[in-house]
Design a protein around this motif. Structure first.
Motif, PDB file in Angstrom:
ATOM      1  N   VAL A  17       0.845  -1.198   0.000  1.00  0.00           N
ATOM      2  CA  VAL A  17       0.000   0.000   0.000  1.00  0.00           C
ATOM      3  C   VAL A  17       0.880   1.248   0.000  1.00  0.00           C
ATOM      4  CG1 VAL A  17      -1.847   1.215   1.226  1.00  0.00           C
ATOM      5  CG2 VAL A  17      -1.702  -1.297   1.355  1.00  0.00           C
ATOM      6  N   ASP A  18       1.905   1.228   0.829  1.00  0.00           N
ATOM      7  CA  ASP A  18       2.775   2.386   0.979  1.00  0.00           C
ATOM      8  C   ASP A  18       3.734   2.548  -0.208  1.00  0.00           C
ATOM      9  OD1 ASP A  18       3.964   4.581   2.316  1.00  0.00           O
ATOM     10  OD2 ASP A  18       5.639   3.269   2.871  1.00  0.00           O
ATOM     11  N   ILE A  19       4.152   1.433  -0.814  1.00  0.00           N
ATOM     12  CA  ILE A  19       5.214   1.514  -1.824  1.00  0.00           C
ATOM     13  C   ILE A  19       4.683   1.812  -3.221  1.00  0.00           C
ATOM     14  CG2 ILE A  19       5.427  -0.876  -2.675  1.00  0.00           C
ATOM     15  CD1 ILE A  19       8.357   1.224  -1.380  1.00  0.00           C
ATOM     16  N   CYS A  20       3.447   1.453  -3.511  1.00  0.00           N
ATOM     17  CA  CYS A  20       2.954   1.567  -4.895  1.00  0.00           C
ATOM     18  C   CYS A  20       3.052   3.014  -5.391  1.00  0.00           C
ATOM     19  CB  CYS A  20       1.513   1.089  -4.996  1.00  0.00           C
ATOM     20  SG  CYS A  20       0.843   1.418  -6.646  1.00  0.00           S
ATOM     21  N   PRO A  21       3.821   3.265  -6.468  1.00  0.00           N
ATOM     22  CA  PRO A  21       4.006   4.641  -6.928  1.00  0.00           C
ATOM     23  C   PRO A  21       2.732   5.264  -7.484  1.00  0.00           C
ATOM     24  CG  PRO A  21       5.431   3.110  -8.167  1.00  0.00           C
ATOM     25  CD  PRO A  21       4.584   2.277  -7.258  1.00  0.00           C
ATOM     26  N   MET A  22       1.734   4.462  -7.781  1.00  0.00           N
ATOM     27  CA  MET A  22       0.493   4.980  -8.372  1.00  0.00           C
ATOM     28  C   MET A  22      -0.660   5.027  -7.373  1.00  0.00           C
ATOM     29  SD  MET A  22       1.588   5.462 -11.310  1.00  0.00           S
ATOM     30  CE  MET A  22       3.336   5.148 -11.446  1.00  0.00           C
ATOM     31  N   ASP A  23      -0.460   4.567  -6.148  1.00  0.00           N
ATOM     32  CA  ASP A  23      -1.550   4.531  -5.155  1.00  0.00           C
ATOM     33  C   ASP A  23      -2.681   3.605  -5.561  1.00  0.00           C
ATOM     34  OD1 ASP A  23      -0.411   6.301  -3.442  1.00  0.00           O
ATOM     35  OD2 ASP A  23      -1.720   7.992  -3.921  1.00  0.00           O
ATOM     36  N   TYR A  26      -4.864   2.600  -2.734  1.00  0.00           N
ATOM     37  CA  TYR A  26      -5.254   3.761  -1.930  1.00  0.00           C
ATOM     38  C   TYR A  26      -6.473   3.444  -1.059  1.00  0.00           C
ATOM     39  CZ  TYR A  26      -6.725   8.424  -0.651  1.00  0.00           C
ATOM     40  OH  TYR A  26      -7.096   9.524   0.060  1.00  0.00           O
ATOM     41  N   ARG A  37      -7.935  -0.536  -5.191  1.00  0.00           N
ATOM     42  CA  ARG A  37      -8.964   0.491  -5.359  1.00  0.00           C
ATOM     43  C   ARG A  37      -8.929   1.120  -6.756  1.00  0.00           C
ATOM     44  NH1 ARG A  37     -10.409   4.338  -1.446  1.00  0.00           N
ATOM     45  NH2 ARG A  37     -11.814   5.923  -2.282  1.00  0.00           N
ATOM     46  N   TYR A  38      -7.717   1.364  -7.288  1.00  0.00           N
ATOM     47  CA  TYR A  38      -7.613   2.034  -8.588  1.00  0.00           C
ATOM     48  C   TYR A  38      -6.810   1.187  -9.578  1.00  0.00           C
ATOM     49  CZ  TYR A  38      -9.362   6.218  -6.215  1.00  0.00           C
ATOM     50  OH  TYR A  38     -10.136   7.113  -5.531  1.00  0.00           O
ATOM     51  N   GLU A  41      -5.057   2.449 -12.740  1.00  0.00           N
ATOM     52  CA  GLU A  41      -3.879   3.315 -12.634  1.00  0.00           C
ATOM     53  C   GLU A  41      -2.588   2.518 -12.429  1.00  0.00           C
ATOM     54  OE1 GLU A  41      -4.701   6.660  -9.914  1.00  0.00           O
ATOM     55  OE2 GLU A  41      -6.799   6.393 -10.477  1.00  0.00           O
ATOM     56  N   CYS A  42      -2.683   1.200 -12.513  1.00  0.00           N
ATOM     57  CA  CYS A  42      -1.477   0.366 -12.346  1.00  0.00           C
ATOM     58  C   CYS A  42      -0.545   0.570 -13.539  1.00  0.00           C
ATOM     59  CB  CYS A  42      -1.892  -1.105 -12.240  1.00  0.00           C
ATOM     60  SG  CYS A  42      -0.500  -2.234 -12.054  1.00  0.00           S
TER      61      CYS A  42
END
Ligand SMILES: Cc1cc2nc3c(=O)[nH]c(=O)nc-3n(C[C@H](O)[C@H](O)[C@H](O)COP(=O)(O)OP(=O)(O)OC[C@H]3O[C@@H](n4cnc5c(N)ncnc54)[C@H](O)[C@@H]3O)c2cc1C
Ligand code: SF4
Lengths: 78, 556
Positions: A17-23, A26, A37-38, A41-42
């Motif tokens: 959750v914290d590391i994903c550059p795209m959130d 989120y 959640r998104y 946006e991956c």
């Protein structure tokens, strides 16, 4: 190519959750199974899979992202 | 109103914890400056260098001899058209020091035991790209920054920069780490802008339905270029849009890591450089003839393939290892799952949509812009290219000089400007219905692609650009009154679209001003290349609400 998390393996550490550059995860809560959640946006950076301590993350590749290949006639020569 | 929950002060504020931003923070802290670095994500895995890179442009005196060897090769490359020579020289002169520093810190710059240069090269000519293993680069640089006391704020995208008559005064950011957004301000004596490459301005070429399938990090939306533009900073070379190439349909940089030959469907090589895979040079065809993939497709002779089937077993193993250093893990996983073996299957390659890289903030030899105390580094520099090498080296140079402002008195962020911008972003969050950021972003891409796309096979013209500028203005009014976001993450994305809109405008105005065809900038109303404009750079900036342009000579 959104991530798919293996429920059996996941230890709810929240690192993806914290590391994903795209959130992409989120809104996920620490200590709970993460939500994707998104997914649209991956960036398929796979940062989350590299971070996951228990190898719980796999990816589903959307049909739009196929990589077309061909065996070229040149093969026979090499 | 979204609350303002954090107020920081620092000698130097760094926007973006990518390669350039982290190096700037490290250099500034080394000189004794207090540093706050804000990143949109987590600096350990953010930006274009998130999972690795493997080619580092640099000069290593014991390998190359005179610096001119590297300079000449570099200036011959496709992206060197926007380079001011004194900056290139400073970059190359400083590069050995940075390469050695990285190696000492634990980024393996000598994976074969010594400095070794390969790829992106012509047969028989000097090689200037150091082969390195960057898989851990972000974690290492983050650790080095933290060790020096740099305060890193992750999930804190910067929204605005502020200035007064003296120069830059600080930034406004969003705390996007939780569900509820809040604001952060950082008052600073100097600011280093380093938000990287600009994606998502044009319709995603391989997959219009997948906006985030971009060759570079899709969170890179040129935020700080737009923020700098809004406070009157000079931008330069904005019309020289770039188009990268790589595998179809999974967009990814890193084409130089493939050890193969570009071929026609019948197996004939596309270019003149090699007929068998060559690990030392790669196939330069796509660097020299960058429109090859599109040309082949549109002429009906394509598609073009990257064919590694003639490579030896050792070379294929080397390529697989290099792809890991490069951060191409997703591509490798995909190929493994699908049973694609590059030793047997040629992979279709194509060009991606237009992007901005080396189009952005104009800097001087120290990395400083025309706004006092505002520095820029990395892919967003408008007058020097060089990807990871230039990002690392110029990041360090910019941070080093930004730290000199530590003796200056802290200015004040104008209350009025800060409140106006906070009210604007709050209105997006408070709106209950309207246009989502995706809708606004697609609308923008539609206009950019229709009216300002670049070659090959797409033309710009005065009438098309004038129409496009008008439509951007219309879209702006709608975006300002209709954009809405339901959480902090969506608000961050909404702010990205606002930034992209500004960059689209600066790009179109510059493209209309360059009345000639040059490279990918193809004008249907000025079909010729004007020798008088060869070494001319176009500067564009805002004075109040007015946009100004001016030509200047390329520095030689
Ligand atoms: C797969 C791949 C392979 C590549 N291989 C090579 C190679 O081998 N050799 C080479 O020379 N180059 C390579 N590149 C390019 C190279 O990675 C970039 O040139 C380099 O990372 C640029 O550094 P930068 O600091 O300018 O930007 P980035 O490293 O992209 O960093 C930008 C940072 O800014 C942050 N940010 C963005 N907006 C905001 C905001 N509003 N507020 C706060 N933070 C923000 C981002 O989160 C990110 O951390 C490759 C790129 C990719 C994607
Ligand atoms: S990093 Fe792995 S274990 Fe931790 S929350 Fe994510 S998927 Fe679960």
């Amino acid at each position: 190519m959104p991530p798919v998390i293996n429920k059996e393996k996941c230890i709810h550490c929240g690192q993806c959750v914290d590391i994903c550059p795209m959130d992409v995860f989120y809104g996920s809560k620490k200590g709970e199974f993460p939500i994707v959640r998104y997914p649209e946006e991956c960036w398929h950076a796979e940062a989350c899979a590299l971070q996951c301590p228990v190898d719980a993350i796999d990816f589903r590749i959307p049909l739009t992202l196929i990589v077309p290949v061909k065996k070229l006639p040149h093969d026979a020569m090499s | 109103m979204i609350p303002l929950n954090q107020q920081h002060e620092a000698d130097v504020a760094v926007i973006g914890g990518g390669i350039a931003g982290l190096m700037a923070a490290i250099a500034a802290a080394d000189k004794g400056a207090s540093v706050v670095l804000l990143d949109k994500a987590n600096t350990k895995r953010s930006g274009a260098g998130a999972t690795g890179n493997d080619h580092f442009l640099c000069w290593i005196p014991e390998k190359h001899g005179d610096i001119s060897v590297v300079y000449n090769e570099f200036m011959d490359s496709q992206n060197a058209t926007s380079n001011d020579t004194p900056l290139v020289m400073r970059f190359l002169e400083t590069s050995p020091k940075i390469v050695n520093m990285w190696n000492d810190w634990g980024i393996n710059m000598k994976p074969t035991g010594d400095y070794h240069f390969e790829g992106h090269a012509y047969p028989g000519r000097p090689r200037i790209f150091l082969k390195y293993d960057g898989h851990n680069q972000k974690a290492v640089l983050t650790e080095q920054a933290k060790k020096r006391g740099v305060k890193i704020l992750n999930h804190a995208p910067v929204l605005e920069m502020f200035r007064d008559a003296e120069g830059v005064t600080g930034v406004l950011a969003l705390d996007a780490s939780g569900d509820e957004p809040s604001f952060i301000t950082v008052k600073a004596k100097a600011v280093v802008a380093a938000t990287g490459y600009v994606s998502r301005l044009f319709t995603t070429d391989p997959t219009p339905s997948q906006m985030f399938n971009t060759n570079m990090c899709p969170s890179g939306t040129g935020d700080s270029i737009a923020q700098a533009w809004r406070i009157g900073t000079y931008l330069v070379n904005m019309e020289k849009t770039y188009r990268h190439a790589g595998p179809r349909f999974l967009a990814r940089c890193g084409k130089a890591t493939w050890i193969g030959v570009y071929r026609y469907p019948d197996g004939r090589p596309v270019g003149p450089f090699i007929t068998k895979p060559n690990v030392e040079t790669g196939d330069m065809t796509s660097d020299v003839w960058s429109s090859a993939f599109t040309d082949l497709k549109l002429s009906g002779r394509g598609p073009a393939y990257m064919d590694c089937s003639g490579a030896s077993k050792e070379d294929l193993e080397h390529m697989r290892w290099a792809m890991k250093c490069e951060g191409l893990t997703a591509l490798l996983d995909y190929m493994d799952k699908e049973g694609i073996d590059p030793g047997k299957h040629a992979v279709e390659f194509g060009q991606y949509e237009a992007n901005l890289v080396t189009n952005g903030i104009e800097i001087d030899i120290n990395g400083e812009s025309n706004v006092r105390g505002l520095f820029a580094a990395g892919d967003m520099m408008g007058n020097i290219s060089g990807d990871i090498g230039a990002a690392a080296v110029y990041g360090w140079i910019a941070g080093h000089h930004a730290a000199d402002y530590r003796t200056r008195a802290l200015g004040d962020i104008s209350q009025e400007s800060a409140e106006e911008r906070m009210a604007f972003y709050s209105s997006i969050y408070e709106r209950k219905v309207g246009a989502s950021w995706q809708e606004a972003n697609f609308a923008l891409q539609q206009i950019m692609t229709e009216y300002a796309d670049c070659g090959p096979h797409r033309v710009r013209s005065d009438t098309m650009l004038t129409a496009g500028i008008k439509y951007l203005g219309d879209l702006r009014k709608k975006i300002e009154t209709q954009l809405y976001a339901t959480d902090a993450h969506e608000l961050m994305r909404a702010a990205e679209v606002v930034n992209l809109l500004d960059l689209g405008e600066a790009l179109m105005i510059s493209a209309r001003e360059r009345k000639e065809s040059r490279g990918r900038h193809i004008r249907s109303d000025y079909t010729f290349t004007n020798p008088l404009l060869r070494d001319k750079f176009l500067r564009v900036w805002k004075e109040g609400d007015e946009v100004k342009t001016a030509w200047r000579d390329r520095l030689i």
